[in-house]
Write an enzyme that holds these catalytic residues in place. Structure first.
Site, short mmCIF file in Angstrom:
data_model
loop_
_atom_site.label_atom_id
_atom_site.label_comp_id
_atom_site.label_asym_id
_atom_site.label_seq_id
_atom_site.Cartn_x
_atom_site.Cartn_y
_atom_site.Cartn_z
CD GLU A 228 -8.17 1.80 2.65
OE1 GLU A 228 -7.54 2.81 2.93
OE2 GLU A 228 -7.62 0.68 2.53
CB CYS B 86 -0.97 0.00 1.17
SG CYS B 86 -2.27 -1.23 0.99
CG HIS C 285 -12.81 10.37 -10.12
ND1 HIS C 285 -14.09 10.09 -9.72
CD2 HIS C 285 -12.47 9.43 -11.02
CE1 HIS C 285 -14.52 9.03 -10.37
NE2 HIS C 285 -13.56 8.60 -11.16
#
Length: 123
Positions: free
Chosen positions: A107, A22, A66
């Site tokens: 998530e 990650c 975004h």
């Protein structure tokens, strides 16, 4: 009584303080839940779903959707995103009959962070 409104947004991040996969740039389709606790008012509502939706979209979704989350938070974990969301909406959502009670940031379909009023009362 609890009132819950959910939202979806897509965003990218990398966890610079984390060592593992990650730490590389990647994205998620996040699910966000905003939960109010209170009593129905004279109209029979804790809060108007449309008002909650408009406020969260304006103050949170418009900024996160975004986006590259590291431009907003230095370490954009689900936990820190939840706290950031709380800071954006807690006061604007407060009413005489209710207040923000919980923020959930998912998530993935199986992994989320939950921040509660109790956490913030003891912060």
């Amino acid at each position: 009584m609890l009132l819950r409104k959910e939202f979806i947004f897509d965003a990218a991040h990398n966890l610079v303080e984390y060592h593992g996969k990650c730490e590389r740039l990647h994205g998620h389709t996040y699910r966000l839940a905003v939960v109010l606790k209170g009593s129905p008012d004279r109209e029979g509502m804790i809060a108007d779903f449309c008002e909650v939706s408009s406020l969260v979209k304006e103050r949170v979704i418009s900024r996160l959707d975004h986006a590259y989350l590291n431009d907003i938070l230095p370490q954009p974990t689900a936990e820190y995103i939840a706290r950031w969301v709380w800071e954006q909406v807690a006061e604007p959502l407060r009413r005489p009959n209710c207040r923000l009670w919980e923020v959930e940031v998912w998530e993935t379909a199986t992994s989320c962070a939950v921040l509660t009023a109790e956490d913030m009362d003891h912060a």
